[in-house]
Design an enzyme around this catalytic site. Structure first.
Site, PDB file in Angstrom:
ATOM      1  N   LYS A  32       0.848  -1.198   0.000  1.00 30.54           N
ATOM      2  CA  LYS A  32       0.000   0.000   0.000  1.00 30.54           C
ATOM      3  C   LYS A  32       0.882   1.245   0.000  1.00 30.54           C
ATOM      4  O   LYS A  32       1.761   1.386   0.845  1.00 30.54           O
ATOM      5  CB  LYS A  32      -0.919   0.026   1.221  1.00 30.54           C
ATOM      6  CG  LYS A  32      -1.792   1.285   1.265  1.00 30.54           C
ATOM      7  CD  LYS A  32      -2.845   1.220   2.342  1.00 30.54           C
ATOM      8  CE  LYS A  32      -2.393   1.805   3.662  1.00 30.54           C
ATOM      9  NZ  LYS A  32      -2.343   3.267   3.692  1.00 30.54           N
ATOM     10  N   ASP A  59      -3.422   4.424  -2.021  1.00 30.64           N
ATOM     11  CA  ASP A  59      -4.379   4.911  -1.022  1.00 30.64           C
ATOM     12  C   ASP A  59      -4.324   6.434  -0.953  1.00 30.64           C
ATOM     13  O   ASP A  59      -3.654   7.003  -0.097  1.00 30.64           O
ATOM     14  CB  ASP A  59      -3.980   4.273   0.331  1.00 30.64           C
ATOM     15  CG  ASP A  59      -4.838   4.714   1.494  1.00 30.64           C
ATOM     16  OD1 ASP A  59      -5.962   5.215   1.274  1.00 30.64           O
ATOM     17  OD2 ASP A  59      -4.373   4.561   2.640  1.00 30.64           O
ATOM     18  N   LYS A  61      -7.334   8.389  -1.336  1.00 30.43           N
ATOM     19  CA  LYS A  61      -8.624   8.839  -0.779  1.00 30.43           C
ATOM     20  C   LYS A  61      -9.144  10.109  -1.447  1.00 30.43           C
ATOM     21  O   LYS A  61      -9.327  11.145  -0.793  1.00 30.43           O
ATOM     22  CB  LYS A  61      -8.504   9.063   0.730  1.00 30.43           C
ATOM     23  CG  LYS A  61      -8.102   7.840   1.534  1.00 30.43           C
ATOM     24  CD  LYS A  61      -8.190   8.113   3.029  1.00 30.43           C
ATOM     25  CE  LYS A  61      -7.828   6.920   3.875  1.00 30.43           C
ATOM     26  NZ  LYS A  61      -6.429   6.545   3.897  1.00 30.43           N
ATOM     27  N   ASP A  64     -13.593  15.188  -4.249  1.00 26.18           N
ATOM     28  CA  ASP A  64     -13.709  16.507  -4.883  1.00 26.18           C
ATOM     29  C   ASP A  64     -14.978  16.482  -5.732  1.00 26.18           C
ATOM     30  O   ASP A  64     -15.758  15.529  -5.642  1.00 26.18           O
ATOM     31  CB  ASP A  64     -12.447  16.780  -5.735  1.00 26.18           C
ATOM     32  CG  ASP A  64     -12.141  18.280  -5.863  1.00 26.18           C
ATOM     33  OD1 ASP A  64     -13.111  19.059  -6.107  1.00 26.18           O
ATOM     34  OD2 ASP A  64     -10.976  18.667  -5.743  1.00 26.18           O
ATOM     35  N   THR A 119     -11.765   5.637  10.631  1.00 23.30           N
ATOM     36  CA  THR A 119     -11.816   5.071  11.987  1.00 23.30           C
ATOM     37  C   THR A 119     -11.398   6.103  13.041  1.00 23.30           C
ATOM     38  O   THR A 119     -11.612   5.906  14.232  1.00 23.30           O
ATOM     39  CB  THR A 119     -10.932   3.808  12.098  1.00 23.30           C
ATOM     40  OG1 THR A 119      -9.698   4.056  11.444  1.00 23.30           O
ATOM     41  CG2 THR A 119     -11.595   2.618  11.461  1.00 23.30           C
ATOM     42  N   ARG A 211       2.661  -1.129  10.876  1.00 18.68           N
ATOM     43  CA  ARG A 211       3.709  -1.259  11.888  1.00 18.68           C
ATOM     44  C   ARG A 211       3.964  -2.666  12.441  1.00 18.68           C
ATOM     45  O   ARG A 211       5.125  -2.980  12.720  1.00 18.68           O
ATOM     46  CB  ARG A 211       3.455  -0.239  13.013  1.00 18.68           C
ATOM     47  CG  ARG A 211       3.727   1.175  12.537  1.00 18.68           C
ATOM     48  CD  ARG A 211       3.037   2.205  13.386  1.00 18.68           C
ATOM     49  NE  ARG A 211       1.582   2.134  13.235  1.00 18.68           N
ATOM     50  CZ  ARG A 211       0.718   2.892  13.894  1.00 18.68           C
ATOM     51  NH1 ARG A 211       1.168   3.776  14.767  1.00 18.68           N
ATOM     52  NH2 ARG A 211      -0.580   2.782  13.697  1.00 18.68           N
TER      53      ARG A 211
HETATM   54  O1  C5P Z   1       0.635   0.683  11.166  1.00 12.91           O
HETATM   55  P1  C5P Z   1      -0.799   0.268  10.997  1.00 12.91           P
HETATM   56  O2  C5P Z   1      -0.986  -1.229  10.867  1.00 12.91           O
HETATM   57  O3  C5P Z   1      -1.722   0.885  12.027  1.00 12.91           O
HETATM   58  O4  C5P Z   1      -1.192   0.882   9.574  1.00 12.91           O
HETATM   59  C1  C5P Z   1      -2.497   0.837   9.063  1.00 12.91           C
HETATM   60  C2  C5P Z   1      -2.542   1.520   7.736  1.00 12.91           C
HETATM   61  O5  C5P Z   1      -3.909   1.591   7.322  1.00 12.91           O
HETATM   62  C3  C5P Z   1      -2.022   2.953   7.739  1.00 12.91           C
HETATM   63  O6  C5P Z   1      -1.441   3.199   6.441  1.00 12.91           O
HETATM   64  C4  C5P Z   1      -3.266   3.797   7.919  1.00 12.91           C
HETATM   65  O7  C5P Z   1      -3.151   5.066   7.339  1.00 12.91           O
HETATM   66  C5  C5P Z   1      -4.305   2.952   7.170  1.00 12.91           C
HETATM   67  N1  C5P Z   1      -5.681   3.169   7.588  1.00 12.91           N
HETATM   68  C6  C5P Z   1      -6.140   2.963   8.890  1.00 12.91           C
HETATM   69  N2  C5P Z   1      -7.457   3.177   9.202  1.00 12.91           N
HETATM   70  C7  C5P Z   1      -8.314   3.576   8.264  1.00 12.91           C
HETATM   71  C8  C5P Z   1      -7.885   3.779   6.950  1.00 12.91           C
HETATM   72  C9  C5P Z   1      -6.543   3.559   6.647  1.00 12.91           C
HETATM   73  O8  C5P Z   1      -5.365   2.590   9.765  1.00 12.91           O
HETATM   74  N3  C5P Z   1      -9.589   3.732   8.571  1.00 12.91           N
END
Ligand code: C5P
Length: 232
Positions: A32, A59, A61, A64, A119, A211
């Site tokens: 991603k 990603d 998003k 517009d 979220t 992460r």
């Molecule tokens: O590090 P982590 O596992 O929390 O990363 C989750 C990824 O998913 C990040 O790139 C974050 O921006 C993305 N994301 C999220 N919640 C959302 C939409 C996207 O955590 N609702």
């Protein structure tokens, strides 16, 4: 494309990204690319990662007026990504226009999925800042249905919402779920989390994991563990 683990490459530069991807010798994880990396490195980063043989979820998003999103999507179409996204809040008309822009001459298009409510938005901030007073679950399901009616392929949602989305919109409507953590891992700033095995059980189609893989002492082992729990 079947069920898969998508690795969120939330890195600030091409060098950091390639240093990370170079650790994977046998596998080519689905990657991603988010706003930070795309804005830092431009479309070339997509071409280079694609050339290395990875599938890509871009990603960005988009949100517009329909005409602007349609034109932007027709640019992204040429990058040949596998999945891209937009905000369902842009309305059904914007989503339809986006899909038109993304569709190639042969009628195919990268999977297009919608963000419902982020979220990071909760009931209180939605009521206070957006003046939406319905229960947030209902809002998420309504956005998912609007996305489906506009011809989209699925939604980004919390793993806790994936089952409900499938019940409402059908099993073929994809659920792409971030907020995944190992049972013995750090939750960090994610509030509502699930393990890869739980996400599999409730029927997520793709999990987005950042992460727990990128910050692991052994990222390849962490990735393999995700795949084992979620895919195999
Ligand atoms: O590090 P982590 O596992 O929390 O990363 C989750 C990824 O998913 C990040 O790139 C974050 O921006 C993305 N994301 C999220 N919640 C959302 C939409 C996207 O955590 N609702």
């Amino acid at each position: 494309m079947g069920r898969d683990v998508i690795v969120a490459c939330d890195f600030k530069s091409k060098e950091d990204t390639f240093a990370f991807l170079d650790k994977f010798t046998g596998r080519k994880p689905f990657v991603k690319i988010g706003m930070e990396l795309f804005y830092a490195e431009g479309p070339e980063i997509v071409r280079e990662i694609k050339k290395r043989g990875h599938k890509i979820f871009l990603d960005l998003k988009l949100h517009d007026i329909p005409n602007t999103v349609k034109k932007a999507m027709s640019v992204l179409r040429n990058l040949d990504v596998d999945i891209t996204n937009l905000h369902a809040a842009g309305t059904g008309a914007m989503m339809q226009a986006a899909l038109e822009g993304l569709t190639r001459e042969d009628g195919t298009h990268p999977l297009l999925i919608a963000v419902t409510q982020l979220t990071s938005t909760d009931q209180e901030s939605m009521e206070r800042d957006l003046l939406i007073e319905k229960p947030i679950d209902e809002v998420v399901m309504h956005y998912a249905e609007t996305a489906k009616n506009a011809g989209l392929d699925g939604v980004v949602c919390s793993p806790l919402e994936a089952e409900k989305v499938h019940n409402r919109c059908g099993k073929a409507f994809l659920t792409v779920t971030p907020g995944v953590r190992f049972a013995d891992g750090d939750v960090g700033d994610q509030k509502r989390v699930m393990t890869p095995a739980e996400a599999k059980k409730i029927g997520s189609d793709y999990i987005v994991v950042g992460r727990p893989i990128t910050a692991a002492a052994d990222p390849v082992a962490a990735y393999e563990r995700c795949v084992k729990e979620f895919v195999d």
